[in-house]
Design an enzyme around this catalytic site. Structure first.
Site: not given
Ligand code: PEP
Length: 261
Positions: A99, A177
């Site tokens: 990630h 995010g």
């Molecule tokens: C993630 O953390 O993998 C992600 C996609 O977060 P968000 O959906 O909040 O953008």
């Protein structure tokens, strides 16, 4: 046909009590859905909540358990780490690796990700391998190269069968995010490029089988358009996976456009 996936990444959120409440709530909201038509649904809580949630899911509700990280050694003097056999022991079946938050804040490299992917697959679990470019890389025209190089390094020396079983999540870092979703057609273009890269590394058969998700500010209002794209096989979801109603809407939205035949 590739079975779609809706995977929640709860990140560093929820106590055990809050996490179990959330999963109970999700269970109720998807209770009446036809399990044969549902995408593969995954929730990935913090390590401390995994066992309690595994106990709740014990009787098979169509929800799978994911971890947010792992170490590649099985045991030993590696203070603070959690191994794949330990995750398997409590019924975890998917592990998110690479990630962008782990790459950015914890120095995770493609070499580490590759070691983790091998450990996960060797123990019979499934890695969700994240890749994606930063805003700076996108603005300087490096997106395709960055993503290709990540995938080549992350999949290094996996067998064709192991690659076919794996899951990739394309997550542009600038979309995570932030509320800024990548245009669906552009996400589909990059995901196609990832699939072609998998074909170069592991053959067309593995590339046709591997499931590739989009992640980055996915919400109920965007899911149907995203899932209508030819190469997007589902979503890795942060923020919207923390609300049972939104998460259930993502599952239902996926079923509207991509219910497995
Ligand atoms: C993630 O953390 O993998 C992600 C996609 O977060 P968000 O959906 O909040 O953008």
């Amino acid at each position: 046909m590739r079975k779609p996936i809706i995977a929640g990444n709860w990140k560093l959120n929820k106590t055990v009590e809050e996490a179990t409440e959330l999963v109970e709530d999700i269970k109720v909201k998807i209770m009446d859905l036809d399990k044969n038509q549902m995408p593969t649904v995954i929730v990935s809580p913090v390590f401390t909540a995994l066992k309690s949630i595994a106990d709740i899911l014990e009787h098979g509700q169509g929800i799978h358990l994911g971890a947010q990280n792992c170490y590649w050694q099985d045991s030993g003097a590696f203070t603070g780490e959690v191994s794949v056999p330990m995750l398997k022991d409590i019924c975890v079946t998917y592990v998110i690796i690479g990630h962008s938050e782990r790459r950015q804040y914890f120095g995770e490299t493609d070499e580490n990700i590759n070691l983790k992917a091998k450990a996960i697959l060797n123990h019979g679990l499934i890695p969700i391998i994240c890749c994606g470019e930063t805003l700076e890389q996108r603005e300087s025209g490096q997106t395709d190269n960055v993503v290709k190089n990540q995938i080549i390094a992350d999949l290094k020396d996996l067998t064709e069968e192991q690659t076919a079983k794996s899951v990739i999540a394309y997550e542009p870092v600038w979309a995570i995010g932030t509320g800024k979703t990548c245009e669906s057609s552009e996400a589909n273009r990059v995901i196609k490029l990832i699939r072609d890269t998998v074909a170069e590394v592991s053959g067309r058969d593995a590339a046709d089988k591997i499931r590739i998700l989009y992640g980055g500010s996915v919400k109920p209002s965007t899911i149907e358009e995203q899932m209508s794209q030819s190469d997007i096989d589902g979503a890795l979801v942060g923020g919207a996976s923390l609300k049972a109603e939104d998460f259930a809407q993502l599952i239902k939205g996926t079923m509207l456009v991509r219910a497995p035949k």
